[in-house]
Write a protein that holds these residues in place. Structure first.
Motif, PDB file in Angstrom:
ATOM      1  N   ARG A   2      48.023  28.913  44.152  1.00 58.75           N
ATOM      2  CA  ARG A   2      46.732  29.131  43.656  1.00 58.75           C
ATOM      3  C   ARG A   2      45.564  28.850  44.635  1.00 58.75           C
ATOM      4  O   ARG A   2      45.641  27.895  45.000  1.00 58.75           O
ATOM      5  CB  ARG A   2      46.490  28.503  42.325  1.00 58.75           C
ATOM      6  CG  ARG A   2      47.721  28.902  41.269  1.00 58.75           C
ATOM      7  CD  ARG A   2      47.153  28.393  39.932  1.00 58.75           C
ATOM      8  NE  ARG A   2      46.143  28.734  39.611  1.00 58.75           N
ATOM      9  CZ  ARG A   2      45.769  29.002  38.322  1.00 58.75           C
ATOM     10  NH1 ARG A   2      46.529  28.815  37.354  1.00 58.75           N
ATOM     11  NH2 ARG A   2      44.377  29.419  37.914  1.00 58.75           N
ATOM     12  N   THR A   3      44.396  29.478  44.260  1.00 56.11           N
ATOM     13  CA  THR A   3      43.379  29.079  45.111  1.00 56.11           C
ATOM     14  C   THR A   3      42.785  27.994  44.501  1.00 56.11           C
ATOM     15  O   THR A   3      42.534  28.186  43.030  1.00 56.11           O
ATOM     16  CB  THR A   3      42.107  30.591  45.121  1.00 56.11           C
ATOM     17  OG1 THR A   3      43.007  31.505  45.609  1.00 56.11           O
ATOM     18  CG2 THR A   3      40.979  30.244  45.825  1.00 56.11           C
ATOM     19  N   GLY A 143      39.962  32.857  37.489  1.00 53.87           N
ATOM     20  CA  GLY A 143      40.781  33.861  37.088  1.00 53.87           C
ATOM     21  C   GLY A 143      40.941  34.156  35.386  1.00 53.87           C
ATOM     22  O   GLY A 143      39.686  33.937  35.041  1.00 53.87           O
ATOM     23  N   ARG A 165      44.170  35.695  39.391  1.00 50.40           N
ATOM     24  CA  ARG A 165      43.477  35.198  40.732  1.00 50.40           C
ATOM     25  C   ARG A 165      41.922  35.909  40.807  1.00 50.40           C
ATOM     26  O   ARG A 165      41.764  36.890  40.254  1.00 50.40           O
ATOM     27  CB  ARG A 165      44.318  35.465  41.859  1.00 50.40           C
ATOM     28  CG  ARG A 165      45.421  34.764  42.015  1.00 50.40           C
ATOM     29  CD  ARG A 165      46.086  35.160  43.280  1.00 50.40           C
ATOM     30  NE  ARG A 165      45.448  35.229  44.459  1.00 50.40           N
ATOM     31  CZ  ARG A 165      45.618  34.277  45.358  1.00 50.40           C
ATOM     32  NH1 ARG A 165      46.315  33.281  45.098  1.00 50.40           N
ATOM     33  NH2 ARG A 165      44.768  34.398  46.560  1.00 50.40           N
TER      34      ARG A 165
END
Length: 176
Positions: A2-3, A143, A165
């Motif tokens: 995940r960012t 997200g 995302r």
């Protein structure tokens, strides 16, 4: 992977470089139909709804305008606007689109949900939720607002990646 949220907030920051919005300015509106519900302290606007405050416009198919019940200078004091159906918020040099939006006038925050797209110049960011602080001009995109949901109706096209995302494109200056 995940960012990280901080990275997303920093990437969205260039899109939000705006001056503070005058949330004390009068709100002008237009719609095909309005239903006033005085006992509930709200008005329901429908059909090509357009609301303008200072240099910001908010357009959608339907809006519910909630007010406090207090009247100042002959006008009820608006506290919140809920918009649905093809919501577009336009500010100078910036446009945001979504399925739903909530403008909390007391907090001076707009929250947009469902297939969100934020555009400024050649930069575009897509996500599930956008929060715009009108005092600071800061916009944060994350997200999907509902885990496991694309935020769009079944069978529709969405700009949010199914993974939840944040996606987008940043323009790059031309170099010699």
């Amino acid at each position: 992977m995940r960012t990280p949220f901080l990275a997303v907030a920093l990437l969205a920051a260039p899109l939000a470089a705006q001056t503070a919005h005058n949330s004390n300015a009068p709100i002008d509106f237009g719609a095909d139909h309005i239903e006033l519900q005085d006992k509930a302290n709200r008005g329901v606007l429908s059909g090509n709804v357009s609301v303008r405050q200072a240099e910001m416009t908010l357009n959608s198919a339907r809006m519910t305008v909630s007010y406090t019940g207090q009247v100042v200078g002959g006008s009820p004091q608006v506290s919140r606007i809920d918009a649905s159906g093809g919501v577009t918020v336009r500010r100078p040099d910036q446009t945001a689109k979504s399925q739903y939006a909530i403008y909390d006038l007391n907090r001076r925050v707009i929250t947009m949900l469902g297939a969100v797209t934020l555009t400024q110049g050649g930069n575009t960011v897509n996500g599930g939720r956008l929060t715009i602080n009108l005092d600071t001009g800061r916009a944060v995109v994350d997200g999907n607002s509902v885990r496991g949901s694309s935020g769009a109706a079944p069978g529709s096209t969405t700009t949010t990646a199914p993974s939840g995302r944040v996606t987008g494109t940043f323009s790059v200056p031309k170099r010699d």
